[in-house]
Design an enzyme around this catalytic site. Structure first.
Site, PDB file in Angstrom:
ATOM      1  N   SER A  73       0.884  -1.304  -0.022  1.00 29.02           N
ATOM      2  CA  SER A  73      -0.038   0.015  -0.017  1.00 29.02           C
ATOM      3  C   SER A  73       0.997   1.216   0.054  1.00 29.02           C
ATOM      4  CB  SER A  73      -0.985  -0.045   1.168  1.00 29.02           C
ATOM      5  OG  SER A  73      -1.923   0.946   1.054  1.00 29.02           O
ATOM      6  N   ASP A 185      -5.664  -4.051  -2.468  1.00 28.79           N
ATOM      7  CA  ASP A 185      -4.558  -3.594  -1.510  1.00 28.79           C
ATOM      8  C   ASP A 185      -3.822  -4.894  -0.918  1.00 28.79           C
ATOM      9  OD1 ASP A 185      -3.190  -2.433   0.527  1.00 28.79           O
ATOM     10  OD2 ASP A 185      -4.564  -0.674   0.741  1.00 28.79           O
TER      11      ASP A 185
END
Length: 304
Positions: A73, A185
């Site tokens: 991320s 993610d």
């Protein structure tokens, strides 16, 4: 018990495989003494990820080598900028004026509230590198295959698609279709990308973990999403802790997930945490083993 856990599981497999490959390559010849390779695993945390800059600054000023980086991320974004040669002061300057519109655009759909297509141009503000091969330091980016529910690591080819995927927060950003996978993610399956730096050949793994806090009542749907994932993270089996040699945990609980205006404070939090970890890192570089029962911290004797 801690030693048994460390010797099992997929993360330990990476370490064992690396040792076997070295043994095959060198045969029975004794290996020449060399400095262990240091890998830095950067976790997610949205705006809180700015604390990673403070960690990087302290490590660089202390002369701690960083041979490879793994990022999940925002950790993938910071990692790409750093590995691409961006100056830390410039990274902090850009971070202090960043807004959601710099990397996201609201386009509500059945798959997400926004697209992060602007992430590619945002990365270009830090580095001209467009492929992993152009980076100055090896980087592995973690993303989650939402169909198979597994972590996928990328360390070759174009940077933008894996980076966008690693930052595609479920529910907020539309998933990324890349190489026949539907990606979101990396935080979901690899909150701290230990495997990434092991795949890149790290001998010592320094993990940087950003724990979020609960600040008042949720304001928006994205606050609800962020709070939900934070709760799941807190109750998840954090097996990565048994595989990290040193864990740096900046105190960023008081910062809101999307508040980039607190950049100086978050950088300072990263610096403070990294300074506390320096004795452990130096001990690891000297070859002193950590106390595995302490979850990544070296024994008191090793800190002298």
């Amino acid at each position: 018990m801690a030693e048994e856990e460390k010797a099992s599981g997929p993360l330990a497999w990476f370490r064992n495989a690396k040792d076997k490959i070295r043994a095959f390559a060198y045969g029975n010849e004794p290996l020449r003494p060399e400095r262990p390779r240091v890998g830095l695993a950067l976790s997610g945390g949205f705006a809180r990820g700015i604390a990673h800059i403070g960690v990087l600054r302290v490590l660089r000023e202390a002369g701690i080598p960083i041979d490879c980086v793994g990022g999940t991320s925002v950790g993938a974004l910071i990692g790409a900028a750093f590995c691409g040669g961006a100056a830390l002061d410039e990274m902090e300057k850009i971070g202090s004026v960043t807004t959601f519109a710099d990397f996201g655009r609201w386009t509500p759909s059945w798959l997400g509230l926004a697209t992060n297509q602007r992430m590619e141009k945002f990365l270009a503000r830090f580095t001209p590198a467009k492929t992993f091969e152009e980076l100055q330091t090896p980087l592995a980016i973690a993303a989650t295959d939402i169909i198979d529910g597994v972590t996928v690591y990328y360390s070759t080819g174009p940077i933008a698609p894996p980076l966008r995927a690693s930052c595609a927060y479920p529910g907020l950003f539309v998933p990324i279709e890349y190489e026949d996978r539907t990606l979101v993610d990396g935080f979901l399956t690899s909150p701290v990308p230990i495997e990434g730096v092991l795949l890149l050949g790290a001998d010592i793994v320094v993990a940087v973990y950003l724990e979020s806090g609960n600040l008042g009542q949720p304001r928006t749907l994205t606050d609800i999403l962020s709070r939900s994932f934070s709760i799941m993270q807190r109750h998840a089996d954090l097996a990565w802790r048994t595989q990290a040699d040193i864990i740096i945990e900046p105190d960023v609980k008081q910062f809101v997930w999307d508040d980039f205006t607190k950049t100086p404070d978050m950088v300072a939090a990263g610096e403070i945490a990294a300074l506390h970890a320096l004795p452990q890192i130096r001990a690891a570089l000297r070859g002193e083993k950590r106390d595995t029962a302490s979850g990544g911290n070296l024994s008191p004797a090793a800190l002298k």
